[in-house]
Design an enzyme around this catalytic site. Structure first.
Site, PDB file in Angstrom:
ATOM      1  N   HIS A   1       0.823  -1.215   0.000  1.00 60.00           N
ATOM      2  CA  HIS A   1       0.000   0.000   0.000  1.00 60.00           C
ATOM      3  C   HIS A   1       0.857   1.265   0.000  1.00 60.00           C
ATOM      4  O   HIS A   1       1.858   1.364   0.708  1.00 60.00           O
ATOM      5  CB  HIS A   1      -1.052   0.008   1.104  1.00 60.00           C
TER       6      HIS A   1
ATOM      7  N   GLU B   1      -4.857   1.774   2.721  1.00 57.75           N
ATOM      8  CA  GLU B   1      -4.955   0.583   3.571  1.00 57.75           C
ATOM      9  C   GLU B   1      -5.203   1.013   5.006  1.00 57.75           C
ATOM     10  O   GLU B   1      -5.968   0.398   5.737  1.00 57.75           O
ATOM     11  CB  GLU B   1      -3.653  -0.228   3.474  1.00 57.75           C
ATOM     12  N   GLU B   2      -4.568   2.098   5.397  1.00 61.31           N
ATOM     13  CA  GLU B   2      -4.522   2.446   6.823  1.00 61.31           C
ATOM     14  C   GLU B   2      -5.875   2.886   7.391  1.00 61.31           C
ATOM     15  O   GLU B   2      -6.136   2.701   8.568  1.00 61.31           O
ATOM     16  CB  GLU B   2      -3.456   3.528   7.082  1.00 61.31           C
TER      17      GLU B   2
END
Lengths: 478, 478
Positions: free
Chosen positions: B301, B347-348
């Site tokens: 990512h 993603e985070e």
């Protein structure tokens, strides 16, 4: 790896031999079971309990790093130095504090090499054009005259290249610029292939008539740190000075030589050998309950090079061994055979301590079954190695599942090292914890080898693995 | 692990499917052999040649680290930030420079959370007695009023403890001080057990009437760095501010509370959610020669947290994937099935990019056979994981000897990750390279997660392993 199922098929043992201190309540029920057990499942279960107890305490407390800090506290511990003597005292006290049995020092006569007052090198490209080089005398080297040696440079990438083209080296400084081969996945293999330049460079240089040698530092990284290490002379060949140069400056010198092949390098070293002095190996035991004279040895070396504080090399190995004994002691485990920590002196100048240990008066009546040497830093453990043939391997593999939670995926043939080599020659089985090798030579023999380069948890995992391996072998024998 | 002997007994394949560029002379003889091979020995030998070629180039050039530096060059790449947008541009150019096929961006609508102008906390022990705390707002948190929230502290070590004793939390700042359990050898397991405080702490705190929450940073080390990360709100529960506090200051606050339970903490956060913005996943292929619509995906990512530059998380994963494709390309290998790098966005904050990717128009007609996700840093590879059941495992295990020279000792069941989860739900087989986990949480989501914390050689070994694994699967299918 044998599965638990396969393990269950292995032959029974009459005795499992785990004796526990009353304090360890959690293991108490297992104790009575193990005394009467008639098959290895009992031993396995007891070892599993022991392993978990050791692992939890070790990872929570990270005691190996505390030991490492104590051992590296005197600073660099060059063989024969006051700092090495101080490390002997500290280690004796540490072993007493850990409650080890028969704590004592065993005298070793060692050479004392000193770096002396000055150490410098520079490229002289022309009048007033001087570029300093980051260098460090190699261990054992003679010095230069006080005014230094100033000479043209003869660059080669190997001893073989020097031998085949050495005609031009007469009167020059031979510059061995063979890099460690980064293409090899195992850095120790790459080190093994390149180290002859450092060890034998001065002899081969002298044979070719050189005035001195400069050797590219043995690391895969390109940085400004020289990495020292042992070099040897040949009694039949003139002794010329030898120094390591940082990889960054080796690359620079290479480029400068391409532009100006007649540039000069000036090398000034004040290093020299003094009279031999007395030093010591330090020994401490957890005495075996049933076979006290049968020894499982855990060894590291107390001495270090003098550019850093020898944290990975070999404060980590010392910490591994001492922490393993601490964890076994804290878990209240009483091994059937003696588990012994030996902190050897003078590994770096050729293993004097190891030779003295093997032939010492104190060895009379002792039988060293297995010797673990930890001298490859304080990194994550990946495997356990054991020599002695298929029988030993099979014996330890039966307990492979115990090592798995530590991240150890294999039990493989292997083991050995400089300090335990004399024991192995007499039939002792070598063993070791295989550690991640990738970062070792970043630090090795350089100013970067300090405690902050060691990860407390990685170090601890190695100590735990060592404790588990030693305990199983102390119970089972070989 | 299957031995070579066992491997030889496996069934023959009609086609080995290695096509080589004319330039790669060393493989040329093998090419003609492999076109006519009628058994897997041929494929194995060809893969072995390919693996060695990839390994040598990779370790010599350490290209993954060069890629890592490019990806982290914009700085922290918080989802929706200008730096994340810049990382998309850089990655597109990087993929074009690598000569990948079908390089393109795929739009993703993402939330944009910003930290804002101020962020601070302090202990107020008495008049004029103010001790600053090293804190960082958790991702997604609302801010405090400009003057901050000043309240007494209610310390607990878990959500459960808060639920059972929450009566006293009303109007206070709940301080979740449950440490990651160092006794667990696997730090990811310890993270999994402690992370609920960070993710669900604000919801549970609000339910107990708290004014805000402070959460002990998720790392096993005791240091001064706050580690941020995602937190979530529940639509049915009031939104209160949430911040991470460094482990050092968590321990200090704990001690101060023992002495003075009525001390106050003041927390000031200006963080807030802005309007959603448009961002992108970045995609590039090595198109398959025989089955171009069958995909072996390698994912990392692009977004990161904003305290460091997201080098381990997940610059390393991006570098793994892109370097794997670079190495395959440089070796002139033409896979039968498409090998694709996907640099996911966001993603985070919960995997928006992964969800967009799985349902994008571009997926029509594509079949994703296997998806590797690399999102556990850039450390030494230890094992290869693959899902999809015993058949997939057996298939890859037949090639275990190819991974051994990389230090990879096992092929195990496993694989998965946030970004590839939507694909796996649709039947794609997950896979991954298992890395040494011991140091990951030292850096994770903190200011320490910068390129200098990544070891170029360890990173490269992961990329090489990924290249080898992806290539075998692209040739063999599943």
């Amino acid at each position: 790896m044998p599965t638990l199922t396969r393990f269950k098929e292995t032959r029974i043992r009459k005795r499992c031999g785990i004796v526990l201190l009353p304090a360890l309540a959690v293991l108490l029920s297992l104790t009575s079971a193990s005394h009467s057990c008639r098959h290895r499942e009992g031993a396995f279960a007891a070892y599993q309990e022991a392993t978990e107890s050791i692992r939890k305490r070790g990872l929570q407390e990270e005691g190996a790093y505390e030991i490492l800090k104590k051992i590296t506290a005197p600073g660099p511990r060059l063989t024969g130095s006051p700092q090495a003597a101080r490390a002997v005292e500290i280690t004796l006290q540490l072993m007493l504090d850990l409650g080890l049995d028969s704590v004592h020092a065993e005298t070793v006569a060692v050479n004392q090499w000193v770096r002396g007052e000055f150490e410098e090198a520079a490229v002289i490209s022309g009048p007033g054009e001087t570029t300093p080089l980051s260098i460090s005398a190699l261990g054992g080297s003679v010095g230069t005259p006080a005014q230094g040696i100033t000479a043209p440079v003869f660059e080669v990438t190997s001893l073989d290249e020097l031998r085949s083209t050495g005609g031009g080296a007469e009167g020059k400084i031979v510059f061995f610029n063979g890099p460690m081969d980064r293409k090899l996945a195992d850095p120790f293999a790459a080190y093994g292939r390149a180290a002859d330049q450092r060890v034998r460079g001065a002899v081969e240089g002298a044979k070719a008539g050189a005035a001195a040698v400069l050797v590219r530092s043995l690391t895969m990284r390109i940085d400004g740190f020289p990495h020292t290490g042992l070099m040897l002379y040949d009694p039949a060949v003139a002794q010329i000075p030898a120094a390591a140069v940082s990889t960054e400056d080796a690359e620079m010198l290479h480029r400068m030589l391409l532009e100006n092949p007649s540039l000069l390098v000036r090398l000034r070293l004040s290093c020299r050998m003094l009279e031999p002095v007395t030093s010591a190996n330090v020994v401490g035991d957890i005495k075996g309950t049933d076979f006290p004279d049968q020894i499982i040895l855990l060894g590291g070396h107390l001495d270090s090079w003098d550019l850093g504080t020898g944290a990975h090399d070999d404060g980590a190995g010392c910490a591994h061994a001492l922490e393993a004994l601490r964890l076994l002691g804290e878990a209240g485990l009483k091994p059937r055979r003696t588990i012994r920590a030996v902190m050897f002196m003078d590994e770096e100048f050729g293993g004097t301590g190891g030779r003295f240990y093997a032939r010492a008066e104190e060895r009379r009546g002792e039988k060293h079954l297995v010797a673990f040497e930890s001298d490859r830093g304080g990194f994550s453990p990946l495997a356990i190695a054991i020599g002695g043939g298929p029988g030993c391997l099979k014996k330890l593999r039966a307990y492979a599942p115990l090592f798995k939670p530590l991240g150890i995926r294999e039990i493989i043939p292997g083991g050995g090292g400089v300090d335990i080599a004399p024991l192995i020659e007499s039939g002792t089985v070598p063993a070791g914890v295989i550690l991640d090798p990738q970062r070792y030579f970043d630090y090795h023999h350089s100013a970067r080898d300090v405690a902050s380069a060691v990860h407390p948890r990685e170090l601890e995992l190695g100590a735990i693995a060592l404790a588990v391996g030693a305990f199983i072998l102390a119970q089972e024998g070989i």
